[in-house]
Write a protein that holds these residues in place. Structure first.
Motif, PDB file in Angstrom:
ATOM      1  N   THR A  31       0.828  -1.210   0.000  1.00 14.72           N
ATOM      2  CA  THR A  31       0.000   0.000   0.000  1.00 14.72           C
ATOM      3  C   THR A  31       0.860   1.257   0.000  1.00 14.72           C
ATOM      4  OG1 THR A  31      -1.718  -1.184   1.204  1.00 14.72           O
ATOM      5  CG2 THR A  31      -1.838   1.214   1.224  1.00 14.72           C
ATOM      6  N   MET A  32       1.913   1.256   0.783  1.00 17.42           N
ATOM      7  CA  MET A  32       2.789   2.427   0.859  1.00 17.42           C
ATOM      8  C   MET A  32       3.484   2.691  -0.485  1.00 17.42           C
ATOM      9  SD  MET A  32       5.633   3.203   3.766  1.00 17.42           S
ATOM     10  CE  MET A  32       6.852   2.085   3.126  1.00 17.42           C
ATOM     11  N   PHE A  33       4.018   1.653  -1.114  1.00 12.59           N
ATOM     12  CA  PHE A  33       4.676   1.828  -2.410  1.00 12.59           C
ATOM     13  C   PHE A  33       3.685   2.230  -3.495  1.00 12.59           C
ATOM     14  CE2 PHE A  33       8.162  -1.169  -0.851  1.00 12.59           C
ATOM     15  CZ  PHE A  33       8.987  -0.115  -0.515  1.00 12.59           C
ATOM     16  N   CYS A  35       1.048   4.068  -2.992  1.00 14.04           N
ATOM     17  CA  CYS A  35       0.785   5.500  -2.758  1.00 14.04           C
ATOM     18  C   CYS A  35       1.919   6.360  -3.302  1.00 14.04           C
ATOM     19  CB  CYS A  35       0.584   5.766  -1.275  1.00 14.04           C
ATOM     20  SG  CYS A  35      -0.969   5.157  -0.636  1.00 14.04           S
ATOM     21  N   PHE A  36       3.169   5.944  -3.083  1.00 17.07           N
ATOM     22  CA  PHE A  36       4.312   6.685  -3.631  1.00 17.07           C
ATOM     23  C   PHE A  36       4.240   6.727  -5.159  1.00 17.07           C
ATOM     24  CE2 PHE A  36       7.095   5.542   0.228  1.00 17.07           C
ATOM     25  CZ  PHE A  36       6.726   6.707   0.871  1.00 17.07           C
ATOM     26  N   GLU A  37       3.937   5.609  -5.764  1.00 14.46           N
ATOM     27  CA  GLU A  37       3.896   5.541  -7.230  1.00 14.46           C
ATOM     28  C   GLU A  37       2.750   6.384  -7.785  1.00 14.46           C
ATOM     29  OE1 GLU A  37       5.710   5.045 -10.349  1.00 14.46           O
ATOM     30  OE2 GLU A  37       6.414   3.607  -8.885  1.00 14.46           O
ATOM     31  N   ASP A  39       1.416   9.035  -6.347  1.00 12.04           N
ATOM     32  CA  ASP A  39       1.792  10.443  -6.174  1.00 12.04           C
ATOM     33  C   ASP A  39       2.804  10.879  -7.225  1.00 12.04           C
ATOM     34  OD1 ASP A  39       0.110  10.672  -4.033  1.00 12.04           O
ATOM     35  OD2 ASP A  39       1.680  10.478  -2.520  1.00 12.04           O
ATOM     36  N   ARG A  40       3.743  10.012  -7.546  1.00 12.06           N
ATOM     37  CA  ARG A  40       4.740  10.340  -8.577  1.00 12.06           C
ATOM     38  C   ARG A  40       4.078  10.463  -9.949  1.00 12.06           C
ATOM     39  NH1 ARG A  40       8.024   7.080 -11.689  1.00 12.06           N
ATOM     40  NH2 ARG A  40       9.790   8.201 -12.525  1.00 12.06           N
ATOM     41  N   TRP A 125       8.697   3.570 -11.022  1.00 13.51           N
ATOM     42  CA  TRP A 125       9.846   3.119 -10.244  1.00 13.51           C
ATOM     43  C   TRP A 125       9.684   1.670  -9.843  1.00 13.51           C
ATOM     44  CZ3 TRP A 125      10.520   7.748  -6.402  1.00 13.51           C
ATOM     45  CH2 TRP A 125      11.252   8.755  -7.033  1.00 13.51           C
TER      46      TRP A 125
END
Length: 144
Positions: A31-33, A35-37, A39-40, A125
């Motif tokens: 879930t965290m990764f 969210c990062f992806e 947002d990017r 990423w």
């Protein structure tokens, strides 16, 4: 037989905490990764939209000096240059940009419309099953 029916001894529950932690940690990290992806990807799209907007603004202001490609500043190639400069400021790779400048009425005289479409292949990423193409279009009416 255990003294309390329905209860298990501590030795039979020994590895369950590690298994539960592994499952929860995997879900949390996924879930965290994600969210990062996401947002990017949103940042990349915003940069792409700003580049399309800057190109359309340039085409609107530097519209016509007598023909569709007759003078400095009204060439679609100069609009593409402005879009690529703006995209570089947003940390996009210009070799992945596809810029289309269209004049729907066939000329770039005042009162005519211009449409700038920018397409970009997003490169994540983290491993994603898809590589989406982000597209942004900006349009306006030539004033000069």
């Amino acid at each position: 037989m255990t003294p309390y029916p329905g209860r298990t001894s501590a030795s039979s529950r020994r590895g369950s905490t590690i298994v539960e932690f592994a499952v929860v940690a995997m879900l949390l990290l996924t879930t965290m990764f994600a969210c990062f992806e996401f947002d990017r990807m949103l940042l990349t799209y915003t940069s792409l939209a700003n580049a399309a907007r800057a190109g359309a603004r340039y085409a609107i202001v530097h519209g016509n000096t007598g023909g569709i490609v007759s003078g400095p500043g009204d060439d679609p190639a100069s609009v593409v240059t402005v879009v690529k400069r703006m995209a570089v400021m947003g940390l996009l790779k210009t070799d992945r940009l596809v810029v289309r400048v269209r004049y729907p009425q066939g000329n770039n005289e005042p009162g005519s419309r211009v449409t700038v479409t920018v397409e970009y292949q997003y490169d994540p990423w983290f491993a994603l099953p898809i590589r989406p193409n982000l597209v942004s279009t900006s349009a306006g009416v030539i004033v000069y």
